[in-house]
Enzyme design. Sequence first.
Site, PDB file in Angstrom:
ATOM      1  N   THR A   1      23.152   9.758 -37.680  1.00 55.89           N
ATOM      2  CA  THR A   1      24.598   9.649 -37.528  1.00 55.89           C
ATOM      3  C   THR A   1      25.292   9.353 -38.861  1.00 55.89           C
ATOM      4  OG1 THR A   1      26.285   8.185 -36.582  1.00 55.89           O
ATOM      5  CG2 THR A   1      24.135   7.242 -36.861  1.00 55.89           C
ATOM      6  N   ASP A   2      26.583   9.695 -38.926  1.00 56.89           N
ATOM      7  CA  ASP A   2      27.370   9.345 -40.122  1.00 56.89           C
ATOM      8  C   ASP A   2      27.669   7.846 -40.183  1.00 56.89           C
ATOM      9  OD1 ASP A   2      29.206   9.204 -38.021  1.00 56.89           O
ATOM     10  OD2 ASP A   2      30.735  10.462 -38.983  1.00 56.89           O
ATOM     11  N   GLU A   3      27.432   7.129 -39.062  1.00 55.45           N
ATOM     12  CA  GLU A   3      27.808   5.714 -39.025  1.00 55.45           C
ATOM     13  C   GLU A   3      26.967   4.854 -39.957  1.00 55.45           C
ATOM     14  OE1 GLU A   3      28.794   4.216 -35.132  1.00 55.45           O
ATOM     15  OE2 GLU A   3      29.244   6.218 -34.386  1.00 55.45           O
TER      16      GLU A   3
ATOM     17  N   TYR B   1      24.099  -0.822 -33.778  1.00 54.55           N
ATOM     18  CA  TYR B   1      23.705   0.594 -33.592  1.00 54.55           C
ATOM     19  C   TYR B   1      23.472   1.266 -34.941  1.00 54.55           C
ATOM     20  CZ  TYR B   1      24.350   5.646 -33.085  1.00 54.55           C
ATOM     21  OH  TYR B   1      24.204   7.012 -33.189  1.00 54.55           O
TER      22      TYR B   1
ATOM     23  N   LYS C   1      20.017   2.717 -36.675  1.00 55.49           N
ATOM     24  CA  LYS C   1      19.844   4.125 -37.079  1.00 55.49           C
ATOM     25  C   LYS C   1      19.538   4.203 -38.584  1.00 55.49           C
ATOM     26  CE  LYS C   1      20.257   7.467 -35.010  1.00 55.49           C
ATOM     27  NZ  LYS C   1      19.297   8.253 -34.163  1.00 55.49           N
TER      28      LYS C   1
END
Length: 359
Positions: free
Chosen positions: A132-134, A158, A162
């Site tokens: 993810t970009d997060e 989260y 990741k």
Amino acid sequence: MILVTGGAGFIGSNFVRDWLALNDEPVINFDKLTYAGNLSNLASLEEDPRHIFVRGDICDTAHISRLLAEHRPRAIVHFAAESHVDRSIHSPGEFISTNVNGTFSLLEAARAYWSGLTGEAKDSFRFLHVSTDEVYGTLGPNDPPFTETTPYAPNSPYSASKAASDHLVRAYFHTYGMPVLTTNCSNNYGSFHFPEKLIPLIISNARAGKALPIYGDGMQVRDWLYVGDHCSAIRRVLEAGRLGEVYNVGGWNEMANLEVVHTLCDILDMLDPKASGSYREQITYVQDRPGHDRRYAIDARKIERELGWKPAETFASGIRKTVQWYLDNQAWVHDVQSGDYLKWVEKNYATRDTAQEQQ
Ligand code: NAD
Ligand code: TYD
């Protein structure tokens, strides 16, 4: 054949359906079926011998090892994860277990399998990690979008879990030479999206006459990508990505949450009008998410330059198809909105103060 983890979830099930629609290479779909995994997402493949569903946990190295030995896939595409930021704030433990320990277990099983391959089978094996970009944290209003070299700065349990899994995947390339690829994608939307995430939640609450909850001021920005475009990017990276490389995937479509919700209300006003008034009247501001990232934006030039991938869908076309899908599949929404999901909604929204939107 290929092995997909998490293929009963939102993106994984879209990926498996698209994969089998485009070619005949079989898929082993390995999924624990948590609250987010739903076999009805795969109902169209029920009679399809090219789809082999196996229920299991990625933390179970022995189970994965047995599957790899039995089916001898040429690639693993790893979607399985706990994926909802709000849940990670309430229960971070499951995120560490699946996203960190589970990815580690899967990597160990994959490493043992790949080490035992020879010749062409070994050379062509791939482990594609879907991320993810997060992991890059949050951007200011004038910051340039995230590139593949933006330093990691995850802010939620989260995104931290990741990020940890991305680091493990990277380490397996540098230490063991494992043929890994990583994609870091922006927010997806589309069919079979579990209605705890913003877009499907707004569509389903709107139709049920419920409040449309906006966290904080609603000016947080996300870069939205149609799920079919994410799946095509993954196929392209699997096919031609350079080993050990990271590819950012995004839709070049930054939007504030409030703008997204207004768009959804306007489409629903057209496709499924209320007896009187607009769905916008149901908008309700609620307490903000702790540590809420203000802005995500993806610079997707590397995947375009190196692999020729670009999104096919615009937000206008993708979001209209998505709303129409939810209108046509109300039974699906009804089925997932039971049991654990209802308890979750109670827990997440009980502690948030509410206020109607002033318009
Ligand atoms: P999802 O929550 O809809 O689906 C996750 C799937 O993984 C479910 O089917 C679940 O049963 C399965 N799963 C969970 N724990 C498991 C375990 N221990 N063992 C085996 N299976 C398990 O998630 P999604 O939105 O489809 O996201 C898929 C992947 O894409 C995730 O890795 C996520 O981080 C990443 N991603 C998602 C988005 C997005 O906008 N949704 C954006 C970028 C990246
Ligand atoms: P979400 O779909 O949970 O994805 P992510 O947190 O991974 O970006 O949320 C998208 C944005 O919408 C995020 O800024 C939080 C916000 N949001 C709301 O304003 N209200 C809601 O009820 C939800 C679920 C999300």
